[in-house]
Design a protein around this motif. Structure first.
Motif, PDB file in Angstrom:
ATOM      1  N   LYS A 281      23.495  -8.271  -5.971  1.00  0.00           N
ATOM      2  CA  LYS A 281      22.037  -8.405  -5.973  1.00  0.00           C
ATOM      3  C   LYS A 281      21.407  -7.252  -5.201  1.00  0.00           C
ATOM      4  O   LYS A 281      21.906  -6.824  -4.159  1.00  0.00           O
ATOM      5  CB  LYS A 281      21.626  -9.745  -5.332  1.00  0.00           C
ATOM      6  N   TRP A 282      20.286  -6.772  -5.758  1.00  0.00           N
ATOM      7  CA  TRP A 282      19.487  -5.726  -5.107  1.00  0.00           C
ATOM      8  C   TRP A 282      18.033  -6.147  -5.103  1.00  0.00           C
ATOM      9  O   TRP A 282      17.522  -6.631  -6.110  1.00  0.00           O
ATOM     10  CB  TRP A 282      19.641  -4.410  -5.864  1.00  0.00           C
ATOM     11  N   ARG A 283      17.389  -6.007  -3.961  1.00  0.00           N
ATOM     12  CA  ARG A 283      15.952  -6.257  -3.875  1.00  0.00           C
ATOM     13  C   ARG A 283      15.294  -5.136  -3.108  1.00  0.00           C
ATOM     14  O   ARG A 283      15.703  -4.814  -1.991  1.00  0.00           O
ATOM     15  CB  ARG A 283      15.652  -7.593  -3.173  1.00  0.00           C
ATOM     16  N   ALA A 284      14.302  -4.532  -3.727  1.00  0.00           N
ATOM     17  CA  ALA A 284      13.553  -3.470  -3.063  1.00  0.00           C
ATOM     18  C   ALA A 284      12.447  -4.072  -2.212  1.00  0.00           C
ATOM     19  O   ALA A 284      11.867  -5.095  -2.558  1.00  0.00           O
ATOM     20  CB  ALA A 284      12.956  -2.528  -4.100  1.00  0.00           C
ATOM     21  N   ASP A 285      12.139  -3.407  -1.102  1.00  0.00           N
ATOM     22  CA  ASP A 285      10.924  -3.769  -0.390  1.00  0.00           C
ATOM     23  C   ASP A 285       9.765  -3.022  -1.045  1.00  0.00           C
ATOM     24  O   ASP A 285       9.918  -2.338  -2.058  1.00  0.00           O
ATOM     25  CB  ASP A 285      11.050  -3.475   1.107  1.00  0.00           C
ATOM     26  N   ARG A 286       8.564  -3.158  -0.489  1.00  0.00           N
ATOM     27  CA  ARG A 286       7.400  -2.559  -1.135  1.00  0.00           C
ATOM     28  C   ARG A 286       7.491  -1.036  -1.178  1.00  0.00           C
ATOM     29  O   ARG A 286       7.167  -0.406  -2.187  1.00  0.00           O
ATOM     30  CB  ARG A 286       6.121  -3.004  -0.423  1.00  0.00           C
ATOM     31  N   THR A 287       7.950  -0.416  -0.093  1.00  0.00           N
ATOM     32  CA  THR A 287       8.041   1.046  -0.091  1.00  0.00           C
ATOM     33  C   THR A 287       9.036   1.535  -1.126  1.00  0.00           C
ATOM     34  O   THR A 287       8.768   2.487  -1.876  1.00  0.00           O
ATOM     35  CB  THR A 287       8.419   1.552   1.312  1.00  0.00           C
ATOM     36  N   GLU A 288      10.198   0.893  -1.188  1.00  0.00           N
ATOM     37  CA  GLU A 288      11.189   1.321  -2.177  1.00  0.00           C
ATOM     38  C   GLU A 288      10.677   1.073  -3.592  1.00  0.00           C
ATOM     39  O   GLU A 288      10.906   1.873  -4.503  1.00  0.00           O
ATOM     40  CB  GLU A 288      12.511   0.587  -1.955  1.00  0.00           C
ATOM     41  N   THR A 289       9.942  -0.026  -3.797  1.00  0.00           N
ATOM     42  CA  THR A 289       9.347  -0.282  -5.109  1.00  0.00           C
ATOM     43  C   THR A 289       8.365   0.825  -5.478  1.00  0.00           C
ATOM     44  O   THR A 289       8.330   1.292  -6.612  1.00  0.00           O
ATOM     45  CB  THR A 289       8.636  -1.647  -5.108  1.00  0.00           C
ATOM     46  N   MET A 290       7.574   1.255  -4.517  1.00  0.00           N
ATOM     47  CA  MET A 290       6.601   2.314  -4.790  1.00  0.00           C
ATOM     48  C   MET A 290       7.289   3.649  -5.061  1.00  0.00           C
ATOM     49  O   MET A 290       6.756   4.498  -5.782  1.00  0.00           O
ATOM     50  CB  MET A 290       5.621   2.441  -3.624  1.00  0.00           C
ATOM     51  N   LEU A 291       8.467   3.830  -4.522  1.00  0.00           N
ATOM     52  CA  LEU A 291       9.230   5.053  -4.779  1.00  0.00           C
ATOM     53  C   LEU A 291       9.919   5.046  -6.139  1.00  0.00           C
ATOM     54  O   LEU A 291       9.999   6.071  -6.802  1.00  0.00           O
ATOM     55  CB  LEU A 291      10.297   5.242  -3.689  1.00  0.00           C
ATOM     56  N   CYS A 292      10.441   3.869  -6.547  1.00  0.00           N
ATOM     57  CA  CYS A 292      11.299   3.863  -7.734  1.00  0.00           C
ATOM     58  C   CYS A 292      10.644   3.265  -8.971  1.00  0.00           C
ATOM     59  O   CYS A 292      11.182   3.392 -10.070  1.00  0.00           O
ATOM     60  CB  CYS A 292      12.623   3.167  -7.441  1.00  0.00           C
ATOM     61  N   ASP A 293       9.477   2.618  -8.839  1.00  0.00           N
ATOM     62  CA  ASP A 293       8.703   2.250 -10.021  1.00  0.00           C
ATOM     63  C   ASP A 293       8.093   3.512 -10.629  1.00  0.00           C
ATOM     64  O   ASP A 293       7.676   4.404  -9.883  1.00  0.00           O
ATOM     65  CB  ASP A 293       7.555   1.315  -9.625  1.00  0.00           C
ATOM     66  N   PRO A 294       7.985   3.596 -11.935  1.00  0.00           N
ATOM     67  CA  PRO A 294       7.270   4.743 -12.507  1.00  0.00           C
ATOM     68  C   PRO A 294       5.805   4.710 -12.101  1.00  0.00           C
ATOM     69  O   PRO A 294       5.209   3.654 -11.958  1.00  0.00           O
ATOM     70  CB  PRO A 294       7.427   4.554 -14.020  1.00  0.00           C
ATOM     71  N   HIS A 295       5.246   5.901 -11.898  1.00  0.00           N
ATOM     72  CA  HIS A 295       3.838   6.030 -11.568  1.00  0.00           C
ATOM     73  C   HIS A 295       3.037   6.258 -12.852  1.00  0.00           C
ATOM     74  O   HIS A 295       3.600   6.401 -13.937  1.00  0.00           O
ATOM     75  CB  HIS A 295       3.623   7.197 -10.600  1.00  0.00           C
ATOM     76  N   GLY A 296       1.719   6.286 -12.697  1.00  0.00           N
ATOM     77  CA  GLY A 296       0.853   6.484 -13.855  1.00  0.00           C
ATOM     78  C   GLY A 296      -0.128   7.620 -13.655  1.00  0.00           C
ATOM     79  O   GLY A 296      -0.379   8.077 -12.529  1.00  0.00           O
ATOM     80  N   ARG A 297      -0.702   8.087 -14.801  1.00  0.00           N
ATOM     81  CA  ARG A 297      -1.728   9.138 -14.827  1.00  0.00           C
ATOM     82  C   ARG A 297      -1.174  10.486 -14.292  1.00  0.00           C
ATOM     83  O   ARG A 297      -0.152  10.916 -14.719  1.00  0.00           O
ATOM     84  CB  ARG A 297      -2.986   8.705 -14.076  1.00  0.00           C
TER      85      ARG A 297
END
Length: 773
Positions: A281-297
């Motif tokens: 199991k892997w769970r990202a915290d908010r900072t890691e989510t913001m780093l590894c989620d694709p960004h937009g625009r």
């Protein structure tokens, strides 16, 4: 039907479960014996990886395994694919560098995955990650989109000179040049589409399992549709039959286009589970989510528009540089090119449109679809040019639009990229919006604001969407013995209200109680096919598939009823849950028909037991065109530069409405995300080090409920002629309409031509200071 049928404002049935804490999200799911994974990520934006020493980490307490790309290569883990082909200008090809599951020779962004650590607990894995010794040789980085293709900019991929992935053009350069040669007036500007982080409420999570006896992989993770994730993992990453990969998505806390991707971390937990012989199991915290989620625009655009003497548009020329990030995501290069290009011209009668987009690599998080996926960017450019054009002619902003709308008699209208806009009454929608907004009463409100020492402005923006996503959808309707129905479908509900809307459709179609319709989704063991949810496709694709599968059930039920009543199937009429012999009072209800369907003795010859029908619906058109007009009013404090959004009104045309309450909810959510882009949100990198500066909510400003007024929203129902239900998409309009309306209002208040997003107090204060000077 009066309370729960199609068109009724039914409250969402799923909300009681979710709001009382009875939802099940991926992080709620745990397996016996599971290990925990932590991803070691690069602290540098650009660096050569000289060596990785994992020996100390492997010896740390609780550590079970440490893996690097060398291990992945040895195990034959495949490359992450780009799912699209964007044709390059002059026949050039898209440059798609290989993306491995972990960085192999070079880290190309802050957050690039370098190694994974598996331990008995998450804390032990985090501690051990600090013991992995990576020797980096730091290289110059480039995070500025506008400079990425400049001569001398740091080169991210050797195979992509000037960091260029592709240069796309719609091919109408000569036509536009001729239009500009005839122009009486032009408007021109340079603008920035600020980079955004989507920030679904649920962080990134993944749980991987592997059964050695069967060779079966099972991924539990938030997605926007399980089938495409399953297919890509099987085909590209693990190179096995599709049946060997199962993907499960329980409740999902938001998507916005971001959760519909093939993520390295999803493959990591499966690969690690196979290697370790235990669930991982892997769970990202908010900072890691913001780093590894694709960004937009993240675009920089120079654009100009040509007009004749009557302020009619003659042509438009656009040159955009769009950031792809360090790697290409599934649909990354398609978003600012083909996806945004489908609505070039939007709702205006213009054909001489010349658009060229250069997609560039930067040392940043990859970009991909984010609510609207290219269409908000296109609409924003056009709406800003029209505002400037109105100023050039000294006419009202609503007037210049009215002169250029595609007229009702021009529908169906083939736009400048060949898409046929088959419905819409655009000038009428604007008129309705201005009335809803009390546009004529603005002068009094401006005077009242001035009396309080505030600057007040108003603005408007019109958008059109190309909604529909994948051109097919699968649905299965199964009648249960209790008289209810199970709907199994390939779309995926993660906040849209599908449990409610689909139940309304089957309640209307089958005449069964609304609360006896059960939605089944999010598991490739039961969902045989489907395109997921994205591109505002669920009502038009899933809705039509649902009603057609329901109709197939009715047709079989008619044959069973005819057999029971000893008449021909053509003599059976169906209405409100009863099967009746035409012209008589002989009838049967669902309980009798369902019972007979499960009794082979009572079935007509050749019929299989059960009422269980499935189908794949394929549409004839590429997309359809929801649209809308949005207006905003702002007050500005000239002492501080603070901007307050004080009024907002919108009329959307989403075709025939399944549930107006759900539609208004989608509209509100889209508007809030549009407010976020216009006024608050901005993902920023340090230009020297490439560090991500906005990786927490302390630095990345999200809009809050108090940042918006009450929204005045309504609908102009123009049925869509291209599907059975007459519906269009409803999910992305607010994100398209809000940014141009708000920026227009701020410019009106300040008496300036343009200001870039986000419109922060600092930017406004600087403008006011410059004007005073």
């Amino acid at each position: 039907m009066e309370n729960f049928g199609m068109g009724q404002p039914v409250r969402r049935k799923e909300d009681v479960r979710l709001l009382t804490g009875r939802g099940t999200y991926t992080d709620d799911v745990n397996r016996d014996g599971q290990a925990h994974m932590v991803v070691l990520r690069s602290p540098h934006a650009h660096a050569t990886i000289l060596s990785i020493d994992t020996s100390e980490a492997r010896a740390a307490p609780g550590v079970l395994m440490v893996l690097t790309q060398a291990d992945a290569t040895a195990d034959g883990i495949g490359l992450f694919p780009v799912m699209v082909e964007v044709p390059g200008k002059g026949g050039t090809k898209l440059v798609a560098p290989p993306r491995t599951i972990l960085a192999v020779d070079r880290a190309r962004l802050v957050g690039d995955a370098v190694a994974i650590i598996l331990a008995e607990t998450r804390l032990q894995a985090q501690d051990a990650a600090e013991l992995v010794m990576v020797d980096y040789d730091v290289l110059p980085s480039i995070t500025d989109t506008d400079s990425a293709a400049a001569e001398g900019a740091p080169q991210i991929w050797d195979e992509a000179p000037r960091n260029t992935c592709v240069v796309w053009s719609n091919g109408r350069e000569e036509m536009a040049n001729a239009a500009f040669a005839k122009a009486v007036k032009t408007s021109k500007l340079r603008l920035v589409q600020n980079r955004l982080v989507g920030n679904p409420m649920e962080p990134r999570v993944a749980l991987g399992e592997y059964d050695a006896a069967s060779g079966q992989y099972t991924l539990t993770s938030p997605t926007q549709g399980v089938v495409r994730v399953r297919d890509a993992l099987a085909q590209f990453i693990f190179k096995v039959e599709k049946a060997k990969v199962r993907v499960i998505s329980p409740d999902v806390g938001g998507g916005f286009g971001l959760r519909g991707k093939i993520f390295p971390e999803s493959a990591m937990v499966l690969w690690a589970a196979k290697r370790l012989g235990r669930p991982v199991k892997w769970r990202a915290d908010r900072t890691e989510t913001m780093l590894c989620d694709p960004h937009g625009r993240d675009h920089v655009t120079e654009a100009e528009m040509a007009f004749d003497a009557n302020a009619k548009i003659l042509g438009m020329r656009v040159r955009t540089t769009a950031a792809m990030g360090a790697y290409l995501m599934d649909f990354g290069p398609r978003i600012p090119t083909v996806a945004g290009g489908r609505i070039l011209g939007t709702v205006y009668d213009m054909q001489a449109v010349d658009v060229e987009v250069r997609c560039v690599f930067t040392n940043t998080t990859p970009t991909d679809a984010y609510r609207g996926a290219g269409r908000p960017e296109t609409a924003y450019v056009i709406e800003r040019l029209l505002d400037l054009g109105a100023a050039e002619f000294g006419i009202a902003r609503e007037d210049i639009r009215a002169r250029n709308y595609i007229k009702a008699e021009q529908i169906p209208y083939t736009n400048c990229v060949g898409n046929v806009i088959d419905s819409g009454r655009f000038e009428e929608t604007q008129d309705l919006t201005l009335k809803l907004a009390d546009w004529d009463g603005f002068a009094a409100r401006r005077a009242a604001s001035a009396a309080r020492g505030k600057l007040r402005g108003r603005g408007l923006g019109y958008f059109i969407e190309a909604s529909g996503g994948q051109p097919f959808e699968w649905a299965r309707v199964t009648m249960r013995e209790d008289g209810g129905a199970d709907l199994t479908i390939g779309t995926f509900n993660h906040g849209q209200g599908h449990e409610t809307a689909y139940a309304q459709l089957l309640h209307t179609k089958l005449g069964i109680p609304y609360d006896k319709v059960r939605l089944v989704q999010g598991d490739t063991d039961v969902v045989e096919n489907g395109g997921g949810t994205g591109g505002s496709r669920s009502s038009q694709m899933g809705g039509v598939a649902t009603t057609r599968a329901g109709e197939a059930v009715i047709q079989k039920a008619k044959r069973i009823a005819a057999h029971l009543l000893e008449v021909g199937a053509a003599d059976i009429e169906f209405d409100a849950g009863r099967f009746r012999v035409a012209g008589t009072d002989l009838s049967r209800g669902w309980p009798e028909i369902i019972a007979a369907s499960n009794d082979p003795v009572r079935l007509p010859p050749g019929e299989k037991p059960g009422l269980d029908e499935q189908l794949t619906y394929k549409r004839d058109t590429e997309c359809n065109f929801p649209n809308g007009c949005h207006t905003a009013e702002v007050e500005i404090d000239p002492e501080t530069g603070h901007v307050e959004l004080v009024r907002y009104a919108a009329i959307d045309d989403v075709g025939v409405v399944i549930n107006p309450m759900l539609v208004h909810g989608q509209c509100h959510g889209g508007i809030m995300q549009g407010i976020g882009q216009a006024m608050f949100e901005h993902a920023q990198y340090d230009p020297e080090s490439g560090q991500f500066l906005t990786a927490t909510f302390q630095d990345y400003c999200m809009p809050r409920a108090g940042d918006a007024p009450d929204f005045e929203v309504d609908l102009n129902v123009v049925p869509n002629p291209s599907n059975d239900l007459g519906v269009k998409g409803a999910g992305e309009g607010g994100a398209c309409g809000a940014p141009p309306a708000i920026v227009s209002a701020v410019c009106d208040a300040l008496g300036i031509a343009h200001i870039d997003m986000p419109i922060t107090p600092q930017r406004v204060w600087a403008v006011l200071g410059a004007k005073a000077a």
